[in-house]
Design a protein around this motif. Structure first.
Motif, PDB file in Angstrom:
ATOM      1  N   UNK A  44       0.829  -1.211   0.000  1.00 17.74           N
ATOM      2  CA  UNK A  44       0.000   0.000   0.000  1.00 17.74           C
ATOM      3  C   UNK A  44       0.863   1.262   0.000  1.00 17.74           C
ATOM      4  N   UNK A  45       1.931   1.256   0.791  1.00 17.46           N
ATOM      5  CA  UNK A  45       2.808   2.429   0.845  1.00 17.46           C
ATOM      6  C   UNK A  45       3.462   2.684  -0.516  1.00 17.46           C
ATOM      7  N   UNK A  46       3.919   1.640  -1.160  1.00 10.87           N
ATOM      8  CA  UNK A  46       4.562   1.805  -2.465  1.00 10.87           C
ATOM      9  C   UNK A  46       3.560   2.209  -3.538  1.00 10.87           C
ATOM     10  N   UNK A  47       2.355   1.675  -3.466  1.00 14.42           N
ATOM     11  CA  UNK A  47       1.334   2.003  -4.467  1.00 14.42           C
ATOM     12  C   UNK A  47       0.786   3.418  -4.302  1.00 14.42           C
ATOM     13  N   UNK A  48       1.008   4.046  -3.163  1.00 14.26           N
ATOM     14  CA  UNK A  48       0.507   5.411  -2.949  1.00 14.26           C
ATOM     15  C   UNK A  48       1.054   6.376  -4.001  1.00 14.26           C
ATOM     16  N   UNK A  84       0.653  -6.838 -20.040  1.00 14.35           N
ATOM     17  CA  UNK A  84       0.362  -8.237 -19.823  1.00 14.35           C
ATOM     18  C   UNK A  84       1.566  -9.154 -19.720  1.00 14.35           C
ATOM     19  N   UNK A  85       2.770  -8.574 -19.749  1.00 14.45           N
ATOM     20  CA  UNK A  85       3.990  -9.381 -19.674  1.00 14.45           C
ATOM     21  C   UNK A  85       4.745  -9.072 -18.391  1.00 14.45           C
ATOM     22  N   UNK A  86       5.317 -10.107 -17.778  1.00 14.59           N
ATOM     23  CA  UNK A  86       6.061  -9.939 -16.537  1.00 14.59           C
ATOM     24  C   UNK A  86       7.356  -9.176 -16.781  1.00 14.59           C
ATOM     25  N   UNK A  87       7.553  -8.138 -15.970  1.00 13.00           N
ATOM     26  CA  UNK A  87       8.766  -7.322 -16.035  1.00 13.00           C
ATOM     27  C   UNK A  87       9.622  -7.553 -14.793  1.00 13.00           C
ATOM     28  N   UNK A  88       8.962  -7.729 -13.654  1.00  8.28           N
ATOM     29  CA  UNK A  88       9.674  -7.922 -12.390  1.00  8.28           C
ATOM     30  C   UNK A  88       8.813  -8.785 -11.480  1.00  8.28           C
ATOM     31  N   UNK A 101      10.754   0.067  -5.964  1.00  6.59           N
ATOM     32  CA  UNK A 101      11.764  -0.111  -7.015  1.00  6.59           C
ATOM     33  C   UNK A 101      11.228  -0.981  -8.144  1.00  6.59           C
ATOM     34  N   UNK A 102      10.502  -2.023  -7.803  1.00  2.00           N
ATOM     35  CA  UNK A 102       9.913  -2.877  -8.840  1.00  2.00           C
ATOM     36  C   UNK A 102       8.813  -2.129  -9.595  1.00  2.00           C
ATOM     37  N   UNK A 103       8.013  -1.341  -8.876  1.00  2.00           N
ATOM     38  CA  UNK A 103       6.977  -0.535  -9.537  1.00  2.00           C
ATOM     39  C   UNK A 103       7.587   0.463 -10.519  1.00  2.00           C
ATOM     40  N   UNK A 104       8.734   1.031 -10.157  1.00  2.00           N
ATOM     41  CA  UNK A 104       9.392   2.009 -11.026  1.00  2.00           C
ATOM     42  C   UNK A 104       9.818   1.381 -12.351  1.00  2.00           C
TER      43      UNK A 104
END
Length: 123
Positions: A44-48, A84-88, A101-104
């Motif tokens: 939740x903190x990262x998605x903010x 639709x493709x996995x990046x991380x 970091x993964x969201x970035x």
């Protein structure tokens, strides 16, 4: 953020995930899993910083096809998708910084909203 409030069972079909456009976070776990519960504040903190980014929570377990497609072994498993493709991928994230970091890698954080001051006018 657009979050599935509970872990969806049976979850979306693989073709629905493959058809996603843009960035999305796919989270595998269960409501009763202690590791999943501990990860929720971190996620939740990262998605903010990413309002509007789809966060799809899928209940996983033995024989669940979507989890098997993504080779999920431990919960929670966070799969970061773009078109639709996995990046991380993160398994049992330890910090909000790891999730951020993964969201970035799939989407830049939204610019913070701040008040804009207009220049003073001369009399």
């Amino acid at each position: 953020m657009v979050t599935t409030p509970d872990y969806a069972h049976p979850g979306p079909a693989q073709d629905a995930i493959a058809a996603l456009r843009g960035a999305a976070l796919l989270e595998f776990g269960t409501a009763w899993c202690g590791h999943c519960q501990a990860a929720q504040p971190l996620v939740a903190a990262a998605l903010a910083a990413h309002p509007g980014l789809p966060h799809i929570r899928v209940e996983d377990g033995k024989g669940r096809p979507l989890g098997r497609t993504f080779h999920v072994k431990l919960w929670p498993t966070l799969v970061f998708l773009h078109d639709g493709r996995e990046v991380a991928r993160l398994v049992r994230p330890a910090s909000a910084a790891d999730v951020a970091a993964a969201l970035a890698r799939i989407a830049p954080p939204a610019a913070p909203v701040s008040a804009t001051r207009l220049p003073d006018r001369a009399p």
